[in-house]
Every structure is written in C-alpha cells, then in structure tokens.
Design a protein around this motif. Structure first.
Motif, PDB file in Angstrom:
ATOM      1  N   LEU A 228     -28.916 -36.411  35.551  1.00  0.00           N
ATOM      2  CA  LEU A 228     -28.409 -35.904  34.274  1.00  0.00           C
ATOM      3  C   LEU A 228     -28.086 -34.411  34.347  1.00  0.00           C
ATOM      4  O   LEU A 228     -27.122 -33.946  33.745  1.00  0.00           O
ATOM      5  N   GLN A 229     -28.885 -33.655  35.079  1.00  0.00           N
ATOM      6  CA  GLN A 229     -28.563 -32.237  35.276  1.00  0.00           C
ATOM      7  C   GLN A 229     -27.239 -32.096  36.009  1.00  0.00           C
ATOM      8  O   GLN A 229     -26.423 -31.238  35.683  1.00  0.00           O
ATOM      9  N   HIS A 230     -27.017 -32.959  36.999  1.00  0.00           N
ATOM     10  CA  HIS A 230     -25.766 -32.914  37.764  1.00  0.00           C
ATOM     11  C   HIS A 230     -24.559 -33.167  36.865  1.00  0.00           C
ATOM     12  O   HIS A 230     -23.602 -32.392  36.884  1.00  0.00           O
ATOM     13  N   ILE A 231     -24.602 -34.242  36.062  1.00  0.00           N
ATOM     14  CA  ILE A 231     -23.436 -34.533  35.219  1.00  0.00           C
ATOM     15  C   ILE A 231     -23.280 -33.501  34.102  1.00  0.00           C
ATOM     16  O   ILE A 231     -22.173 -33.247  33.650  1.00  0.00           O
ATOM     17  N   SER A 232     -24.375 -32.864  33.697  1.00  0.00           N
ATOM     18  CA  SER A 232     -24.294 -31.829  32.671  1.00  0.00           C
ATOM     19  C   SER A 232     -23.685 -30.545  33.222  1.00  0.00           C
ATOM     20  O   SER A 232     -23.043 -29.804  32.492  1.00  0.00           O
ATOM     21  N   GLN A 233     -23.878 -30.280  34.503  1.00  0.00           N
ATOM     22  CA  GLN A 233     -23.300 -29.089  35.129  1.00  0.00           C
ATOM     23  C   GLN A 233     -21.876 -29.323  35.612  1.00  0.00           C
ATOM     24  O   GLN A 233     -21.050 -28.427  35.572  1.00  0.00           O
ATOM     25  N   LYS A 234     -21.570 -30.542  36.058  1.00  0.00           N
ATOM     26  CA  LYS A 234     -20.269 -30.828  36.672  1.00  0.00           C
ATOM     27  C   LYS A 234     -19.303 -31.560  35.746  1.00  0.00           C
ATOM     28  O   LYS A 234     -18.123 -31.640  36.030  1.00  0.00           O
ATOM     29  N   GLY A 235     -19.795 -32.129  34.642  1.00  0.00           N
ATOM     30  CA  GLY A 235     -18.954 -32.927  33.753  1.00  0.00           C
ATOM     31  C   GLY A 235     -18.159 -32.093  32.772  1.00  0.00           C
ATOM     32  O   GLY A 235     -18.228 -30.863  32.754  1.00  0.00           O
TER      33      GLY A 235
ATOM     34  N   ARG B 123     -34.052 -47.204  31.984  1.00  0.00           N
ATOM     35  CA  ARG B 123     -34.319 -46.078  31.090  1.00  0.00           C
ATOM     36  C   ARG B 123     -33.146 -45.837  30.147  1.00  0.00           C
ATOM     37  O   ARG B 123     -31.994 -45.947  30.538  1.00  0.00           O
ATOM     38  N   THR B 124     -33.484 -45.503  28.906  1.00  0.00           N
ATOM     39  CA  THR B 124     -32.488 -45.019  27.968  1.00  0.00           C
ATOM     40  C   THR B 124     -32.792 -43.546  27.719  1.00  0.00           C
ATOM     41  O   THR B 124     -33.928 -43.099  27.840  1.00  0.00           O
ATOM     42  N   PHE B 125     -31.751 -42.789  27.384  1.00  0.00           N
ATOM     43  CA  PHE B 125     -31.919 -41.348  27.252  1.00  0.00           C
ATOM     44  C   PHE B 125     -30.924 -40.783  26.258  1.00  0.00           C
ATOM     45  O   PHE B 125     -29.966 -41.448  25.837  1.00  0.00           O
ATOM     46  N   LEU B 126     -31.177 -39.532  25.873  1.00  0.00           N
ATOM     47  CA  LEU B 126     -30.365 -38.804  24.917  1.00  0.00           C
ATOM     48  C   LEU B 126     -30.019 -37.449  25.516  1.00  0.00           C
ATOM     49  O   LEU B 126     -30.906 -36.746  25.997  1.00  0.00           O
ATOM     50  N   LEU B 127     -28.744 -37.097  25.489  1.00  0.00           N
ATOM     51  CA  LEU B 127     -28.274 -35.785  25.937  1.00  0.00           C
ATOM     52  C   LEU B 127     -27.795 -35.003  24.716  1.00  0.00           C
ATOM     53  O   LEU B 127     -27.264 -35.598  23.773  1.00  0.00           O
ATOM     54  N   HIS B 128     -27.950 -33.673  24.742  1.00  0.00           N
ATOM     55  CA  HIS B 128     -27.521 -32.827  23.624  1.00  0.00           C
ATOM     56  C   HIS B 128     -26.923 -31.538  24.165  1.00  0.00           C
ATOM     57  O   HIS B 128     -27.443 -30.964  25.114  1.00  0.00           O
ATOM     58  N   ASN B 129     -25.838 -31.069  23.546  1.00  0.00           N
ATOM     59  CA  ASN B 129     -25.196 -29.842  24.008  1.00  0.00           C
ATOM     60  C   ASN B 129     -25.664 -28.605  23.250  1.00  0.00           C
ATOM     61  O   ASN B 129     -25.138 -27.518  23.454  1.00  0.00           O
ATOM     62  N   GLY B 130     -26.642 -28.759  22.354  1.00  0.00           N
ATOM     63  CA  GLY B 130     -27.139 -27.624  21.580  1.00  0.00           C
ATOM     64  C   GLY B 130     -26.410 -27.447  20.265  1.00  0.00           C
ATOM     65  O   GLY B 130     -26.810 -26.625  19.448  1.00  0.00           O
ATOM     66  N   ALA B 131     -25.349 -28.218  20.025  1.00  0.00           N
ATOM     67  CA  ALA B 131     -24.603 -28.145  18.757  1.00  0.00           C
ATOM     68  C   ALA B 131     -24.517 -29.559  18.173  1.00  0.00           C
ATOM     69  O   ALA B 131     -25.539 -30.149  17.890  1.00  0.00           O
TER      70      ALA B 131
ATOM     71  N   ALA C 243     -23.564 -39.960  39.865  1.00  0.00           N
ATOM     72  CA  ALA C 243     -24.355 -38.746  39.989  1.00  0.00           C
ATOM     73  C   ALA C 243     -25.408 -38.951  41.077  1.00  0.00           C
ATOM     74  O   ALA C 243     -25.935 -40.053  41.228  1.00  0.00           O
ATOM     75  N   PRO C 244     -25.728 -37.905  41.845  1.00  0.00           N
ATOM     76  CA  PRO C 244     -26.787 -38.029  42.855  1.00  0.00           C
ATOM     77  C   PRO C 244     -28.164 -38.121  42.185  1.00  0.00           C
ATOM     78  O   PRO C 244     -28.406 -37.484  41.172  1.00  0.00           O
ATOM     79  N   VAL C 245     -29.055 -38.932  42.782  1.00  0.00           N
ATOM     80  CA  VAL C 245     -30.404 -39.074  42.235  1.00  0.00           C
ATOM     81  C   VAL C 245     -31.482 -38.580  43.190  1.00  0.00           C
ATOM     82  O   VAL C 245     -32.651 -38.546  42.831  1.00  0.00           O
ATOM     83  N   ASN C 246     -31.084 -38.215  44.414  1.00  0.00           N
ATOM     84  CA  ASN C 246     -32.059 -37.641  45.346  1.00  0.00           C
ATOM     85  C   ASN C 246     -31.324 -36.802  46.385  1.00  0.00           C
ATOM     86  O   ASN C 246     -30.098 -36.753  46.415  1.00  0.00           O
ATOM     87  N   ASP C 247     -32.090 -36.143  47.242  1.00  0.00           N
ATOM     88  CA  ASP C 247     -31.503 -35.246  48.231  1.00  0.00           C
ATOM     89  C   ASP C 247     -30.874 -35.979  49.419  1.00  0.00           C
ATOM     90  O   ASP C 247     -30.164 -35.372  50.212  1.00  0.00           O
ATOM     91  N   THR C 248     -31.124 -37.283  49.534  1.00  0.00           N
ATOM     92  CA  THR C 248     -30.572 -38.042  50.665  1.00  0.00           C
ATOM     93  C   THR C 248     -29.213 -38.639  50.367  1.00  0.00           C
ATOM     94  O   THR C 248     -28.653 -39.338  51.208  1.00  0.00           O
ATOM     95  N   GLY C 249     -28.687 -38.422  49.173  1.00  0.00           N
ATOM     96  CA  GLY C 249     -27.338 -38.862  48.871  1.00  0.00           C
ATOM     97  C   GLY C 249     -27.214 -40.137  48.047  1.00  0.00           C
ATOM     98  O   GLY C 249     -26.107 -40.601  47.807  1.00  0.00           O
ATOM     99  N   ARG C 250     -28.338 -40.735  47.619  1.00  0.00           N
ATOM    100  CA  ARG C 250     -28.232 -41.919  46.765  1.00  0.00           C
ATOM    101  C   ARG C 250     -27.574 -41.524  45.448  1.00  0.00           C
ATOM    102  O   ARG C 250     -27.889 -40.485  44.865  1.00  0.00           O
ATOM    103  N   THR C 251     -26.644 -42.344  44.981  1.00  0.00           N
ATOM    104  CA  THR C 251     -25.959 -42.069  43.725  1.00  0.00           C
ATOM    105  C   THR C 251     -26.202 -43.197  42.730  1.00  0.00           C
ATOM    106  O   THR C 251     -26.608 -44.295  43.102  1.00  0.00           O
ATOM    107  N   LEU C 252     -25.908 -42.923  41.488  1.00  0.00           N
ATOM    108  CA  LEU C 252     -26.124 -43.863  40.403  1.00  0.00           C
ATOM    109  C   LEU C 252     -24.991 -43.730  39.404  1.00  0.00           C
ATOM    110  O   LEU C 252     -24.533 -42.626  39.113  1.00  0.00           O
TER     111      LEU C 252
END
Length: 180
Positions: free
Chosen positions: A128-135, A100-108, A1-10
């Motif tokens: 995370l927004q990128h993978i949530s929109q494109k995944g 960092r650790t994190f939690l994602l939720h789909n609302g259900a 997923a991209p992490v900035n506007d210059t194209g760095r990915t993670l």
C-alpha cells in the motif's frame, strides 16, 4: 505492487471514492455484504471486522463523510494503522497470512476501500505504501478493516451483476459507498 524485498507482487482490488460526491454509510451485522447493499443505491461495500484493542482506531461518518480518530468513541473499530505520514503505525505482523480488507485516505476527501488475498499485515503495508507513492493518488494513511474469512468486497458493475469477492463468514459490519 511489491509485497517483499524478493520481488513478489500482488494485485489489489480497490474502489476509489470522494465523500463529497458519494457518502459513506455503515451497516451493522449483515448476513453478507450483498444483503446490506442494493445495486440501485450503492456503489461499493467492504467488510469491517473487530481489531485487537491495542491497535484500534475509530471510524465514524457524519453526513456521509468519514473520519478516523485515535479516541475510543462511538463509531466502528478499525486497525491497525498500516502506514501513516503522522507515524502512528503499530508493530505489524509479518507471519500470519489472511485475506484482508483495508481503507486508504489522502488526508482530505479521497478514500479507497480495498481487498487483498492472503497476505501478512507487513506485506500489505509495504504494498500500500508503494501504490500510494507511485500511483495517481497520494494516500497518506492506510488502516486494516478486517482479516480472515469475513473479509470481502462488493462493487457495482453497471447493469451487470456486481463484482463480489465473497466473504466466507458473515462480517461484523459493512462500510458502503452510496450514490448521492
């Protein structure tokens, strides 16, 4: 997923789960993630930290189902909110880099716990927004669980040793996913 506007990915390490099939459980103050979990009964686990009070949400589990609320009630503190379709995100730091650790939720009932190597909150939110929109799963919100040396992720790996991104310091608490 991209992490900035210059194209760095993670690349992330994620574990997706459904709380209807695999309940969540909390473990208070373990020495390490792996000391709180057992390969026979747990599928995954992630470190929880102690967020700053102004960006805190409460994470609870009732009969294995997770719930996040803005109220300061009995439960585990998480935060800040990295993104939400409800728009309750905090001002995120773009300078401090940490594991960092994190939690994602789909609302259900679909959730994901994850780990990211050294990254800022702002970069993590963007990725995370990128993978949530494109995944394949459309997650509607994301919350930081921990930042720094106590961040870690443990995932069961069949009959082999678990996949374990070891924390360098003992976590405050652990969120795990169990076999039903």
């Amino acid at each position: 997923a991209p992490v900035n506007d210059t194209g760095r990915t993670l690349s992330f390490h994620l574990y997706h789960f459904d709380t209807n099939k695999n309940p969540a459980q909390f473990h208070a103050k373990p020495k390490a993630i792996q000391s709180a979990l057992q390969t026979a009964t747990h599928l995954a686990g992630v470190a929880l930290g102690t967020p700053s009070p102004e960006h805190t949400f409460t994470l609870t589990s009732k009969q294995g189902k997770l719930k996040i609320s803005a109220a300061k009630n009995a439960g585990y503190s998480i935060g800040p909110c990295l993104f939400s379709q409800k728009g309750n995100t905090a001002t995120l730091d773009g300078k401090q880099h940490a594991r960092r650790t994190f939690l994602l939720h789909n609302g259900a009932n679909l959730w994901a716990i994850g780990y990211a190597p050294s990254i800022s909150q702002l970069q993590l939110a963007m990725a995370l927004q990128h993978i949530s929109q494109k995944g394949n799963i459309r997650y509607t919100s994301a919350y930081q669980l921990n930042a720094g040396n106590s961040s870690g992720l443990w995932v069961r790996n069949g009959t082999y040793h678990p996949f374990y991104l070891k924390e360098l310091k003992s976590p405050a608490n652990v969120l795990s996913v169990r076999l039903r």
